[in-house]
Design a protein around this motif. Structure first.
Motif, mmCIF file in Angstrom:
data_model
loop_
_atom_site.group_PDB
_atom_site.id
_atom_site.type_symbol
_atom_site.label_atom_id
_atom_site.label_comp_id
_atom_site.label_asym_id
_atom_site.label_seq_id
_atom_site.Cartn_x
_atom_site.Cartn_y
_atom_site.Cartn_z
ATOM 1 N N GLU A 16 -27.763 7.215 5.531
ATOM 2 C CA GLU A 16 -29.171 7.187 5.922
ATOM 3 C C GLU A 16 -29.451 8.025 7.163
ATOM 4 O O GLU A 16 -30.553 7.973 7.713
ATOM 5 C CB GLU A 16 -29.603 5.733 6.180
ATOM 6 N N ALA A 17 -28.463 8.784 7.627
ATOM 7 C CA ALA A 17 -28.653 9.593 8.835
ATOM 8 C C ALA A 17 -29.778 10.607 8.620
ATOM 9 O O ALA A 17 -29.935 11.160 7.532
ATOM 10 C CB ALA A 17 -27.357 10.314 9.186
ATOM 11 N N SER A 18 -30.561 10.831 9.667
ATOM 12 C CA SER A 18 -31.626 11.829 9.596
ATOM 13 C C SER A 18 -31.569 12.688 10.859
ATOM 14 O O SER A 18 -30.940 12.313 11.857
ATOM 15 C CB SER A 18 -32.998 11.160 9.474
ATOM 16 N N VAL A 19 -32.220 13.841 10.805
ATOM 17 C CA VAL A 19 -32.243 14.754 11.953
ATOM 18 C C VAL A 19 -33.693 15.140 12.232
ATOM 19 O O VAL A 19 -34.548 15.115 11.338
ATOM 20 C CB VAL A 19 -31.390 16.011 11.698
ATOM 21 N N SER A 20 -33.956 15.497 13.456
ATOM 22 C CA SER A 20 -35.310 15.857 13.854
ATOM 23 C C SER A 20 -35.490 17.371 13.863
ATOM 24 O O SER A 20 -34.520 18.129 13.956
ATOM 25 C CB SER A 20 -35.616 15.313 15.254
ATOM 26 N N GLY A 21 -36.740 17.783 13.789
ATOM 27 C CA GLY A 21 -37.043 19.203 13.892
ATOM 28 C C GLY A 21 -36.614 19.767 15.225
ATOM 29 O O GLY A 21 -36.186 20.925 15.314
ATOM 30 N N ALA A 48 -34.001 18.859 17.002
ATOM 31 C CA ALA A 48 -32.553 19.087 16.961
ATOM 32 C C ALA A 48 -32.200 20.340 16.177
ATOM 33 O O ALA A 48 -31.228 21.031 16.488
ATOM 34 C CB ALA A 48 -31.860 17.865 16.356
ATOM 35 N N LEU A 49 -32.994 20.658 15.151
ATOM 36 C CA LEU A 49 -32.691 21.823 14.306
ATOM 37 C C LEU A 49 -33.075 23.142 14.956
ATOM 38 O O LEU A 49 -32.702 24.206 14.463
ATOM 39 C CB LEU A 49 -33.407 21.688 12.954
ATOM 40 N N ARG A 50 -33.830 23.103 16.068
ATOM 41 C CA ARG A 50 -34.257 24.351 16.695
ATOM 42 C C ARG A 50 -33.095 25.145 17.286
ATOM 43 O O ARG A 50 -33.231 26.330 17.576
ATOM 44 C CB ARG A 50 -35.305 24.068 17.785
ATOM 45 N N ARG A 51 -31.959 24.478 17.454
ATOM 46 C CA ARG A 51 -30.796 25.182 18.007
ATOM 47 C C ARG A 51 -30.170 26.130 16.988
ATOM 48 O O ARG A 51 -29.321 26.951 17.348
ATOM 49 C CB ARG A 51 -29.756 24.163 18.472
ATOM 50 N N PHE A 52 -30.544 26.002 15.711
ATOM 51 C CA PHE A 52 -29.921 26.787 14.653
ATOM 52 C C PHE A 52 -30.860 27.906 14.186
ATOM 53 O O PHE A 52 -32.084 27.792 14.328
ATOM 54 C CB PHE A 52 -29.549 25.889 13.471
ATOM 55 N N PRO A 53 -30.290 28.983 13.606
ATOM 56 C CA PRO A 53 -31.133 30.074 13.107
ATOM 57 C C PRO A 53 -32.136 29.563 12.072
ATOM 58 O O PRO A 53 -31.780 28.777 11.178
ATOM 59 C CB PRO A 53 -30.126 31.043 12.469
ATOM 60 N N GLU A 54 -33.385 30.002 12.203
ATOM 61 C CA GLU A 54 -34.430 29.551 11.288
ATOM 62 C C GLU A 54 -34.087 29.875 9.840
ATOM 63 O O GLU A 54 -34.359 29.087 8.931
ATOM 64 C CB GLU A 54 -35.762 30.203 11.678
ATOM 65 N N ARG A 55 -33.462 31.030 9.643
ATOM 66 C CA ARG A 55 -33.092 31.450 8.290
ATOM 67 C C ARG A 55 -32.121 30.455 7.652
ATOM 68 O O ARG A 55 -32.227 30.121 6.471
ATOM 69 C CB ARG A 55 -32.438 32.837 8.359
ATOM 70 N N GLU A 56 -31.202 29.946 8.456
ATOM 71 C CA GLU A 56 -30.217 28.997 7.923
ATOM 72 C C GLU A 56 -30.877 27.656 7.599
ATOM 73 O O GLU A 56 -30.579 27.036 6.571
ATOM 74 C CB GLU A 56 -29.089 28.799 8.937
ATOM 75 N N GLU A 71 -43.552 19.730 20.699
ATOM 76 C CA GLU A 71 -43.934 20.815 19.795
ATOM 77 C C GLU A 71 -44.192 20.204 18.420
ATOM 78 O O GLU A 71 -43.604 19.160 18.079
ATOM 79 C CB GLU A 71 -42.818 21.859 19.696
ATOM 80 N N PRO A 72 -45.050 20.827 17.606
ATOM 81 C CA PRO A 72 -45.300 20.274 16.264
ATOM 82 C C PRO A 72 -44.022 20.035 15.465
ATOM 83 O O PRO A 72 -43.907 19.034 14.742
ATOM 84 C CB PRO A 72 -46.201 21.335 15.620
ATOM 85 N N ASP A 73 -43.025 20.927 15.603
ATOM 86 C CA ASP A 73 -41.779 20.766 14.858
ATOM 87 C C ASP A 73 -40.984 19.542 15.304
ATOM 88 O O ASP A 73 -40.122 19.052 14.563
ATOM 89 C CB ASP A 73 -40.903 22.013 15.008
ATOM 90 N N ASP A 74 -41.244 19.062 16.524
ATOM 91 C CA ASP A 74 -40.523 17.883 17.009
ATOM 92 C C ASP A 74 -40.775 16.668 16.129
ATOM 93 O O ASP A 74 -39.938 15.760 16.055
ATOM 94 C CB ASP A 74 -40.938 17.558 18.444
ATOM 95 N N LEU A 75 -41.931 16.640 15.498
ATOM 96 C CA LEU A 75 -42.310 15.476 14.695
ATOM 97 C C LEU A 75 -41.726 15.510 13.285
ATOM 98 O O LEU A 75 -41.800 14.521 12.562
ATOM 99 C CB LEU A 75 -43.831 15.365 14.608
ATOM 100 N N ARG A 76 -41.170 16.646 12.896
ATOM 101 C CA ARG A 76 -40.602 16.736 11.552
ATOM 102 C C ARG A 76 -39.290 15.960 11.480
ATOM 103 O O ARG A 76 -38.503 15.935 12.421
ATOM 104 C CB ARG A 76 -40.357 18.205 11.161
#
Length: 313
Positions: A15-20, A22-30, A86-91
């Motif tokens: 059930e683990a989930s990640v936030s937008g 947290a994902l900003r550290r990675f390339p958008e393309r990936e 940021e809006p992406d934080d809520l994803r």
């Protein structure tokens, strides 16, 4: 990113989930690629934010409000403690376990679908070198005899390498003694010029490890030889277990009188029945005779090296 997601999954469960954020550290393309592949599954956006770590306001979460052009996680007691978002934080994104495992396998050039071997353990595929590669969520599950047996059944007689998140020296030695190589995931991952991780399976070279050929489980009363399950009666299993336990002693020969005393039957008769049972399990007559060797005038012994025998609880 694949390593990071696998760690999140290993630590947080299915059930683990990640936030937008947290994902900003990675390339958008990936990130977009993993969304298209359904490794990451977008969930409902967050409507609240975690409370301040240094304050006790009595709330479980902070409300999120639009204040002018700003998006804020509002502190009910101190405006200065409001956090700009940021809006992406809520994803929010869930992680599809099977698709993540397939993505990890594909990053190393393994295209076949991964197979569940046991709870928390998957067979990724077989390398051209003959090694069967497994992915494990937690090495603790490997210490269960049933899991080790399931791993050997899936690999047959092929060498086994298990990739896991963390690997302590004691566990690595225990697995190696059982004929299983283990590697940490970070040790097997390379990052390309675009910042994308790839499983570097060419690093999994064959290592001189003697894999057990005869594997017995006391609790399950099960036996396998060269990847073949031996369906033995309780009496025949008890006898082959005696041979296996004797193989690790200074004198590997099981004396005739010891067999008589342990089984209540003449040694030559019960050993003859054991060889017949082994043939009934699919071994050739020559293979059965080579596995249970007669030592004239003394008794019998296993015809394989002690390092090729594993007796588990």
């Amino acid at each position: 990113m694949l390593t990071w997601l696998w760690k999140r999954l290993s630590n947080g469960g299915a059930e683990a989930s990640v936030s937008g954020r947290a994902l900003r550290r990675f390339p958008e393309r990936e990130v977009e690629g993993l969304l298209r592949a359904r490794v990451l599954i977008e969930q409902r956006k967050a409507d609240s934010w975690s409370v301040c770590t240094h304050r006790d306001c009595g709330l479980d979460a902070r409300p999120i409000r639009n204040v002018g052009e700003q998006l804020l996680a509002c502190c009910p007691r101190d405006v200065a403690a409001d956090e700009m978002l940021e809006p992406d934080d809520l994803r929010r994104f869930g992680i599809d376990v099977d698709k993540l495992i397939s993505a990890i396998a594909a990053s190393g050039g393994l295209q076949a679908a991964a197979t569940v071997v046991a709870d928390g353990l998957w067979l990724l595929g077989r390398l051209p070198t003959g090694i069967c590669v497994f992915l494990c969520r937690d090495t603790n599950v490997l210490m269960a005899p049933a899991t080790i047996l399931a791993t050997r059944m899936a690999a047959g007689s092929a060498p086994i390498t298990i990739i896991t998140i963390e690997l302590d020296p004691a566990t690595e030695l225990q697995l190696r003694a059982a004929g299983i190589e283990a590697r940490s995931l970070t040790e097997c991952v390379l990052v390309d010029d675009h910042g994308t991780e790839h499983l570097a399976l060419d690093r999994l070279s064959l290592i001189a490890v003697t894999a057990p050929r005869l594997v017995l489980s006391r609790s399950r009363q099960s036996a396998m030889f060269d990847g073949r399950r031996l369906d033995l009666t309780p009496q025949m299993f008890a006898l082959i277990r005696l041979f296996a336990e004797q193989a690790g002693q200074r004198d590997p020969v099981l004396r005739k009188e010891a067999i008589d005393a342990q089984t209540g039957r003449p040694a030559n008769e019960i050993v003859r029945d054991l060889r017949k049972a082994l043939v009934g399990c699919g071994l050739s007559r020559a293979a059965a005779d080579a596995l249970i060797v007669t030592v004239r005038g003394y008794g019998y012994r296993l015809g394989i090296a002690p390092a090729e025998v594993a007796v588990e609880d």
